[in-house]
Each structure stands twice: as structure tokens, then as C-alpha cells.
Design an enzyme around this catalytic site. Sequence first.
Site, PDB file in Angstrom:
ATOM      1  N   HIS A 124      87.166  72.785  53.083  1.00 31.88           N
ATOM      2  CA  HIS A 124      86.143  73.298  52.818  1.00 31.88           C
ATOM      3  C   HIS A 124      84.959  72.207  52.654  1.00 31.88           C
ATOM      4  CE1 HIS A 124      87.698  73.238  48.391  1.00 31.88           C
ATOM      5  NE2 HIS A 124      88.150  72.395  49.022  1.00 31.88           N
ATOM      6  N   HIS A 125      85.649  70.980  52.598  1.00 36.76           N
ATOM      7  CA  HIS A 125      84.728  69.749  52.477  1.00 36.76           C
ATOM      8  C   HIS A 125      83.876  69.191  53.622  1.00 36.76           C
ATOM      9  CE1 HIS A 125      85.936  69.790  48.334  1.00 36.76           C
ATOM     10  NE2 HIS A 125      87.207  69.148  48.533  1.00 36.76           N
ATOM     11  N   ALA A 126      84.471  69.975  54.820  1.00 34.44           N
ATOM     12  CA  ALA A 126      83.902  69.486  56.153  1.00 34.44           C
ATOM     13  C   ALA A 126      82.536  70.130  56.238  1.00 34.44           C
ATOM     14  CB  ALA A 126      84.709  69.753  57.391  1.00 34.44           C
ATOM     15  N   HIS A 127      81.485  69.311  56.687  1.00 35.41           N
ATOM     16  CA  HIS A 127      79.999  69.674  56.894  1.00 35.41           C
ATOM     17  C   HIS A 127      79.799  70.350  58.045  1.00 35.41           C
ATOM     18  CE1 HIS A 127      78.424  68.829  52.528  1.00 35.41           C
ATOM     19  NE2 HIS A 127      79.900  68.068  52.569  1.00 35.41           N
ATOM     20  N   ASP A 177      81.818  72.432  48.904  1.00 36.02           N
ATOM     21  CA  ASP A 177      80.403  71.721  49.327  1.00 36.02           C
ATOM     22  C   ASP A 177      80.058  72.035  50.714  1.00 36.02           C
ATOM     23  OD1 ASP A 177      82.506  69.932  49.758  1.00 36.02           O
ATOM     24  OD2 ASP A 177      81.031  68.203  49.734  1.00 36.02           O
TER      25      ASP A 177
END
Length: 238
Positions: free
Chosen positions: A52-55, A95
Site C-alpha cells: 500500500h505504500h506504492a504510488h 499512503d
Amino acid sequence: TGRLDSRAMRRIGFPWSPALVTRTCAAVGGTILAARLALSHGVACSTAGGTHHAHRDWGSGYCIFNDLAVAARWVQREGLARRVLILDLDVHQGDGTATIFAGDPTVFTFSMHCAKNFPFRKPPSDLDAPLPVAADDDAYLAALAQHLPRALDAFEPELVLYDAGVDPHREDRLGKLALTDAGLYRRDVTVLEMCRARGVPVATVVGGGYDEDLEKLGRRHTTVHRAAVAVFSDAASA
């Protein structure tokens, strides 16, 4: 290709290798498969995922591709579900997921996490529920019971993608919360029961967990799978 520069790799946190490429793509594929199976059977549990931190265009925090975002877009593109709720109960705020779907009315992002933990800049999800350091089972489950029914009932998703990170555990070296094994199990049962009661399919991923005792950590990561058996076993035999 191994051509990411050293700065990008430091942000991701892993050294590049062919095995990393294989692992990353397999994890994304596993989440897509879990989403597809959940829509057919009511529930499906991957043994990976939760990055879930990969943009949209860069990786971070041990996350390269955001499998939750890819799976949400895949089911929408295939016409299998229009409204997707991403429920992120990893101890760290999601994020990357929040920024990818900011302003998108078809995907609802809900993150319940430790307030004083990575990432230090937390872009807003559709719903954030920050918890204080050392929040225990009772405090955590009370917050979940307060927020999750409202999100499910207000958004009315056609699919829930559930990041069942185990790093809220009290022994997790990066967690800062204080859940027990029993608390994690009650959390997962609660989520699955709420989804099932509303007839909403749910696909789960394992999310984060950090413990030098890999046997303990592996057992901890099976919590959501055991909870799914408990909640959906009668459906499987029907």
C-alpha cells in the site's frame, strides 16, 4: 530491467534482483486472482499482497506496485464490480492507495493505523482512523466497530479488498500498537462477519508484519485465513 537508479531503490528498500521482479508480479497477480474468486465465492484469501505504500509512479516502503490499486482497477475494467472499498488495517497508513484514488468516487479508501508511525506524511484517505501508540485489543476493536459499519453502509461497495496486516501485533518490531494474537483474530473475524452480513464479497491480502522469529510471523499471517474458514465454512459446505 534493473535500471532503476539507486535513489529509487533506496526509497523502495529492496535491492534489485530478478527474483524481486518475479515476486512482485506474482503478488499483484495473486491479489487480482483473490478479487476474482471472491466475487464468485464470497471470500478469497491471498498469501501475499498489501503493498500500500506504492504510488502511481514510484515505489516506497518495501512496496513496488500497489496490488490493491491494480486489483481494484482490474475488476472495474472487467465489469465485475463498480464500487470497491479498500480496507487497510496494516499498522501503517496506506499512503500510496490514498493518493492513487484521491477524488475517485468509485473507490473508497479506509485506513486504520498507528498515528505516530510511517509514513510521516499521511495524505488523506476517504476515511482515516489514527490510533495512539500502544492501543490494545479493546481500543482497537472499539474503533473498528465504530468506523467500519459506517463505511460499508454509506459506500455500499460491491467488493472489499482487505489488507489484514499483522504489524499491529504487540511483538511486531515496527508496529507500536499492542494487539495480541487473539485480538488480531477477533479483528479479522469482525471484518469478515460484517462483510458477509451485508452480502459483500471480500478478498484478503496479508499486508505487513515484522518479526525476527519467522515461525511466529508465518503463523500470525495465517490469522485471516483461519478467520475466513470460521466465518465462511458453512457457505463452502452448502
